[in-house]
Design a protein around this motif. Structure first.
Motif, PDB file in Angstrom:
ATOM      1  N   ARG A   1       0.827  -1.226   0.000  1.00  0.00           N
ATOM      2  CA  ARG A   1       0.000   0.000   0.000  1.00  0.00           C
ATOM      3  C   ARG A   1       0.858   1.272   0.000  1.00  0.00           C
ATOM      4  O   ARG A   1       0.609   2.204  -0.763  1.00  0.00           O
ATOM      5  CB  ARG A   1      -0.948  -0.019   1.203  1.00  0.00           C
ATOM      6  CG  ARG A   1      -1.530   1.346   1.596  1.00  0.00           C
ATOM      7  CD  ARG A   1      -2.376   1.972   0.503  1.00  0.00           C
ATOM      8  NE  ARG A   1      -2.838   3.317   0.844  1.00  0.00           N
ATOM      9  CZ  ARG A   1      -2.208   4.444   0.528  1.00  0.00           C
ATOM     10  NH1 ARG A   1      -1.062   4.416  -0.157  1.00  0.00           N
ATOM     11  NH2 ARG A   1      -2.704   5.613   0.894  1.00  0.00           N
TER      12      ARG A   1
ATOM     13  N   HIS B   1      -7.810   6.334   1.159  1.00  0.00           N
ATOM     14  CA  HIS B   1      -8.352   6.105   2.488  1.00  0.00           C
ATOM     15  C   HIS B   1      -9.876   5.972   2.405  1.00  0.00           C
ATOM     16  O   HIS B   1     -10.616   6.894   2.775  1.00  0.00           O
ATOM     17  CB  HIS B   1      -7.915   7.261   3.377  1.00  0.00           C
ATOM     18  CG  HIS B   1      -6.482   7.679   3.118  1.00  0.00           C
ATOM     19  ND1 HIS B   1      -5.412   6.867   3.434  1.00  0.00           N
ATOM     20  CD2 HIS B   1      -5.937   8.784   2.538  1.00  0.00           C
ATOM     21  CE1 HIS B   1      -4.275   7.482   3.085  1.00  0.00           C
ATOM     22  NE2 HIS B   1      -4.570   8.635   2.527  1.00  0.00           N
TER      23      HIS B   1
ATOM     24  N   HIS C   1      -7.173   9.375  -3.451  1.00  0.00           N
ATOM     25  CA  HIS C   1      -6.197  10.050  -4.293  1.00  0.00           C
ATOM     26  C   HIS C   1      -6.582   9.648  -5.715  1.00  0.00           C
ATOM     27  O   HIS C   1      -6.127   8.629  -6.227  1.00  0.00           O
ATOM     28  CB  HIS C   1      -4.777   9.638  -3.902  1.00  0.00           C
ATOM     29  CG  HIS C   1      -4.503   9.993  -2.470  1.00  0.00           C
ATOM     30  ND1 HIS C   1      -4.582  11.280  -2.024  1.00  0.00           N
ATOM     31  CD2 HIS C   1      -4.236   9.231  -1.381  1.00  0.00           C
ATOM     32  CE1 HIS C   1      -4.356  11.307  -0.732  1.00  0.00           C
ATOM     33  NE2 HIS C   1      -4.150  10.081  -0.300  1.00  0.00           N
TER      34      HIS C   1
ATOM     35  N   GLU D   1      -6.576  15.935   2.379  1.00  0.00           N
ATOM     36  CA  GLU D   1      -5.535  15.817   3.411  1.00  0.00           C
ATOM     37  C   GLU D   1      -4.208  16.440   3.028  1.00  0.00           C
ATOM     38  O   GLU D   1      -3.296  16.459   3.847  1.00  0.00           O
ATOM     39  CB  GLU D   1      -5.324  14.341   3.800  1.00  0.00           C
ATOM     40  CG  GLU D   1      -4.818  13.483   2.659  1.00  0.00           C
ATOM     41  CD  GLU D   1      -4.351  12.093   3.084  1.00  0.00           C
ATOM     42  OE1 GLU D   1      -4.480  11.725   4.256  1.00  0.00           O
ATOM     43  OE2 GLU D   1      -3.836  11.381   2.203  1.00  0.00           O
ATOM     44  N   HIS D   2      -4.042  16.948   1.816  1.00  0.00           N
ATOM     45  CA  HIS D   2      -2.736  17.510   1.440  1.00  0.00           C
ATOM     46  C   HIS D   2      -2.689  19.026   1.536  1.00  0.00           C
ATOM     47  O   HIS D   2      -1.628  19.619   1.364  1.00  0.00           O
ATOM     48  CB  HIS D   2      -2.349  17.079   0.017  1.00  0.00           C
ATOM     49  CG  HIS D   2      -2.116  15.599  -0.101  1.00  0.00           C
ATOM     50  ND1 HIS D   2      -2.125  14.943  -1.308  1.00  0.00           N
ATOM     51  CD2 HIS D   2      -1.872  14.648   0.828  1.00  0.00           C
ATOM     52  CE1 HIS D   2      -1.889  13.653  -1.112  1.00  0.00           C
ATOM     53  NE2 HIS D   2      -1.741  13.452   0.181  1.00  0.00           N
TER      54      HIS D   2
END
Ligand code: 2HG
Ligand code: ZN
Length: 474
Positions: free
Chosen positions: A335, A385, A392, A431-432
């Motif tokens: 992963r 996720h 992504h 999340e980035h």
């Protein structure tokens, strides 16, 4: 408006940190001017490496007085260019690397006070040495720093159970634009005294203040872990399985990650030591992990029962539960190597997006149709996720296809994907963060009232606009 620093200002800044704690030669500055994805190459006259909050305070006092822009720099693993100076040559870089002490660990309080320049791995190790868990976990944890994790509100692979970085914070020490130090390093679980000021600096990417230390939550170490690699035929079946597992195991479901067949194939092909332990050919793979602090929980048995039941009900095609730590680590490596494999594979367009978990199948279906229509040289490589509704949703150039045409289509595709995300009530940055990369899109899509509140906050906390200009807010 910030302006280029004078020679006197630069000399004063150097004196503030002392010799050996600044760089101004092109060679030494090289690591500070290019972002991780090489999207931006900036120019800076000076990088400062302060050793404590007092030095950071002095630096900001000078920069605020002389209206010089400051770009905070952590592990430089970010994806949105937030830690890179612009091309003007007038922004100085402030590296947090030397603020790297664990100030105090309170095992009985399940908390620790740690400085911004510690890597995430150092934070995890400090906790483990005290028989505790610091649960934030992500592929770049050996390099990414706590300050960057806080400033981008990092996520990773255990958010389902423990939340994002914001959820792990009890208090912060922040140096404000004018050099004042806000010391709020409390370790309280309950504190209802006024506004939650610290929260403003989390996810603000250094545009409102510079975080120098944090009081973070710790948890019991897992004493029982069950890891599985599971093959499913559709994202909907993956979600059905998630729901079944959460009913059976609640918060013990720590990780629930989705990978399409292409991600697994590329990882096996490009990254040494990675293998697919399941029969080839499944459409989708899941990395699932259950953890518990109770050593007698027998999570492997629970997971086996649930996966068998799911197979009987047609949700699961194939599954392997790790029977050794080595096998579990190999599943994790599969992963965590996906971003590296995608890099080796060639050009890609990245979309770090989230939608309500139940809408992920629609996001994948409609998003894939957009890619076929708008970027036909690319293959969808949407992974991530699933348990958090965060994919992504990346697109990789097909080998042999025309990369110029592909990259040229990036902007149009991104807009179409973001429109889809908006229509599903999602987020264009799960999340980035925003950084420089998404600042324009963010400005055009955010709720106008919320955006004006953000701009008011920026003006209040950084009236001269010296803190990381051009990032987050345009
Ligand atoms: C991950 O989940 C990271 O592996 C990187 O957030 C995602 O490379 C990416 O697009
Ligand atoms: Zn991720």
């Amino acid at each position: 408006m910030p302006r280029p620093p004078s020679r006197d200002t630069l000399n004063e800044l150097k004196a503030a940190v002392g010799s050996g704690s600044w760089f101004d030669s092109q060679e030494d500055l090289a690591p500070y001017i290019v972002d991780f994805r090489r999207l931006y190459r900036g120019v800076t006259p000076l990088a400062l490496l302060p050793r404590d909050a007092a030095q950071v305070s002095k630096i900001l006092e000078i920069c605020n007085r002389d209206e010089v822009a400051v770009v905070p720099h952590g592990g430089n693993t970010g994806y949105c260019g937030a830690a890179t100076p612009d091309e003007s040559g007038s922004q100085i870089v402030l590296s947090m690397r030397r603020l790297n002490r664990v100030r105090r660990l309170y095992a009985a309080n399940d908390s620790m006070i740690i400085e911004a320049g510690c890597t995430l791995a150092e934070a995890q190790t400090a906790a483990r040495d005290a028989d505790r868990l610091f649960p934030l976990s992500l592929g770049s944890e050996g390099t990414a720093q706590i300050g960057g994790n806080l400033s981008t509100n990092a996520g990773g692979t255990a958010v389902l159970r423990y939340g994002m970085m914001r959820d792990l914070v009890l208090g912060l020490e922040v140096v404000l634009a004018d050099g004042r130090v806000m010391s709020s390093l409390k370790s309280l679980r309950k504190d209802n005294t006024g506004y939650d000021v610290k929260s403003l600096f989390i996810g603000a990417e250094g545009t409102l203040g510079l975080i120098t230390a944090a009081s973070l939550k710790l948890f019991p170490l897992p004493a029982d872990t069950a890891t599985a690699l599971v093959a499913v035929d559709s994202p909907q079946h993956a979600l059905d399985l998630l729901s079944m597992l959460r009913t059976a195991a609640g918060d013990q479901v720590t990780t629930f990650e989705l990978m399409p067949r292409l991600a697994v194939e590329l990882t096996v092909k490009h990254v040494a030591g990675v293998a697919n332990p399941l029969a080839q050919g499944a459409a989708w793979y899941l990395l699932i992990e259950l953890t518990s602090p109770n050593p007698r929980q027998n999570l492997a048995a629970l997971l086996t029962d649930e996966l068998q039941r799911a197979a009987t009900e047609g949700m699961v095609e194939d599954a392997l539960i790790a029977t050794s730590i080595a096998q579990s680590l190999a599943m994790w490596k599969l992963r965590e190597s996906v971003p590296e494999a995608q890099r080796h594979h060639g050009a890609s367009l990245k979309h770090d997006i989230s939608v309500p978990v139940s809408s992920v199948p629609k996001l994948i279906e409609d998003g894939s149709a957009l890619v076929r229509r708008l970027a036909p040289e690319g293959d969808v490589l949407g992974y991530g996720h699933l348990g958090d509704g965060n994919l992504h949703f990346n697109v990789s150039l097909r080998p042999g296809a025309d990369s110029t045409a592909f990259l040229r289509r990036g902007e149009q595709l991104e807009r179409a994907i973001f429109d889809l995300v908006d229509s599903l009530g999602g987020s264009i940055s799960a999340e980035h963060g925003i950084g420089r990369l998404k600042a324009a899109e963010f400005a055009s899509r955010a709720d106008p009232v919320e955006l004006s509140v953000m701009r008011d906050l920026k003006r209040t906390l950084d009236p001269k606009g010296i803190l990381n200009p051009g990032k987050v807010l345009t």
